[in-house]
Design an enzyme around this catalytic site. Structure first.
Site, PDB file in Angstrom:
ATOM      1  N   LYS A  15       0.820  -1.223   0.000  1.00 20.10           N
ATOM      2  CA  LYS A  15       0.000   0.000   0.000  1.00 20.10           C
ATOM      3  C   LYS A  15       0.846   1.262   0.000  1.00 20.10           C
ATOM      4  O   LYS A  15       0.563   2.214  -0.727  1.00 20.10           O
ATOM      5  CB  LYS A  15      -0.897   0.031   1.243  1.00 20.10           C
ATOM      6  CG  LYS A  15      -2.230  -0.624   1.079  1.00 20.10           C
ATOM      7  CD  LYS A  15      -3.147  -0.281   2.246  1.00 20.10           C
ATOM      8  CE  LYS A  15      -2.455  -0.486   3.591  1.00 20.10           C
ATOM      9  NZ  LYS A  15      -3.280  -0.084   4.731  1.00 20.10           N
ATOM     10  N   ARG A 130      12.665 -10.101   6.736  1.00 18.94           N
ATOM     11  CA  ARG A 130      13.491  -8.963   7.152  1.00 18.94           C
ATOM     12  C   ARG A 130      14.526  -9.401   8.192  1.00 18.94           C
ATOM     13  O   ARG A 130      14.222 -10.179   9.093  1.00 18.94           O
ATOM     14  CB  ARG A 130      12.609  -7.860   7.727  1.00 18.94           C
ATOM     15  CG  ARG A 130      13.387  -6.605   8.121  1.00 18.94           C
ATOM     16  CD  ARG A 130      12.489  -5.405   8.285  1.00 18.94           C
ATOM     17  NE  ARG A 130      11.402  -5.615   9.242  1.00 18.94           N
ATOM     18  CZ  ARG A 130      10.531  -4.669   9.588  1.00 18.94           C
ATOM     19  NH1 ARG A 130      10.602  -3.477   9.041  1.00 18.94           N
ATOM     20  NH2 ARG A 130       9.588  -4.925  10.475  1.00 18.94           N
ATOM     21  N   ARG A 175      -0.583 -11.371  13.228  1.00 17.88           N
ATOM     22  CA  ARG A 175      -0.910  -9.996  12.829  1.00 17.88           C
ATOM     23  C   ARG A 175      -1.794  -9.998  11.582  1.00 17.88           C
ATOM     24  O   ARG A 175      -2.754  -9.229  11.484  1.00 17.88           O
ATOM     25  CB  ARG A 175       0.390  -9.216  12.576  1.00 17.88           C
ATOM     26  CG  ARG A 175       0.173  -7.761  12.191  1.00 17.88           C
ATOM     27  CD  ARG A 175       1.352  -6.893  12.602  1.00 17.88           C
ATOM     28  NE  ARG A 175       2.614  -7.362  12.086  1.00 17.88           N
ATOM     29  CZ  ARG A 175       3.287  -6.753  11.103  1.00 17.88           C
ATOM     30  NH1 ARG A 175       2.814  -5.670  10.551  1.00 17.88           N
ATOM     31  NH2 ARG A 175       4.464  -7.221  10.706  1.00 17.88           N
TER      32      ARG A 175
END
Length: 221
Positions: A15, A130, A175
């Site tokens: 996004k 990550r 999440r």
């Protein structure tokens, strides 16, 4: 061209990247709820002070305060002239209904809700890829931004890396599950309003943006 848009998508769907590209091409003000909360609190507006009182106590900001902060932002001149691109709002059906009323009260409407769709399994891979250099803090991603030499930090040459707890796969899955539960009713809500445009976000960034631009062109015709 002025558009009134909502950007939707799960964490990691891209996004932020697409919002930046929309802003660069169309100069539509990008309204992130995190940014306008910080601005309202810094400016000590009535709604900003109300939000700060909840945040300082570690409590969720009620919908009526969030709606008030968004209403204040949507009344500013840059938005009235150039439209808006909402990111992070609405987060539930009550907020969606409040947004509809805000727009109706000022004789405006939503042009499009762009939902960047990526399979959760792909997002788990993206978000849990990550890793960080323990020595200098440089951040890398095994998929999109690896070190130039495997196992060696580009910045300081260290070989010592770690992964933050909230980037670990199980945490990422949790999440995403929370966000899926929150987003699904909104996707249905805007589908029923015939303003939802779902775009495949699993491709190259520029291909995704081409589809976004095609949607914006179609709502402007």
């Amino acid at each position: 061209m002025a558009f009134n848009l909502i950007l939707m998508g799960l964490p990691g769907a891209g996004k932020g990247t697409q919002a930046q590209k929309i802003d660069e091409k169309y100069q539509v003000p990008h309204i992130s709820t995190g940014d306008i909360f910080r601005e309202a609190m810094a400016n000590k507006t009535e709604m900003g002070l109300a939000a700060k009182a909840y945040i300082d106590k570690g409590e969720l900001v009620p919908d009526e305060v969030t709606n008030g902060i968004v209403r204040d932002r949507l009344s500013q001149q840059d938005v009235l002239t150039n439209g808006f691109m909402l990111d992070g709002y609405p987060r539930n059906l009550d907020q969606a209904a409040a947004l509809d009323k805000m727009l109706a009260d000022s004789d405006r409407h939503l042009d499009a809700v762009i939902n960047i769709d990526v399979e959760p399994s792909v997002l788990v891979d993206r978000l849990s890829a990550r890793y960080i250099c323990r020595v200098c803090g440089a951040t890398y991603n095994r998929i999109s931004n690896p070190t130039k030499v495997e196992g060696t930090c580009d910045v300081c040459g260290s070989h010592d890396f770690y992964q933050r707890d909230d980037d670990k796969p199980e945490t990422v899955k949790n999440r995403l599950a929370v966000n899926i539960k929150m987003n699904t009713p909104l996707v249905d809500y805007y589908k029923n309003q015939n303003v939802l445009h779902t775009i495949n976000g699993e491709r190259d960034i520029d291909l995704v943006f081409k589809d976004v631009a095609d949607v914006l062109q179609s709502v402007n015709d």
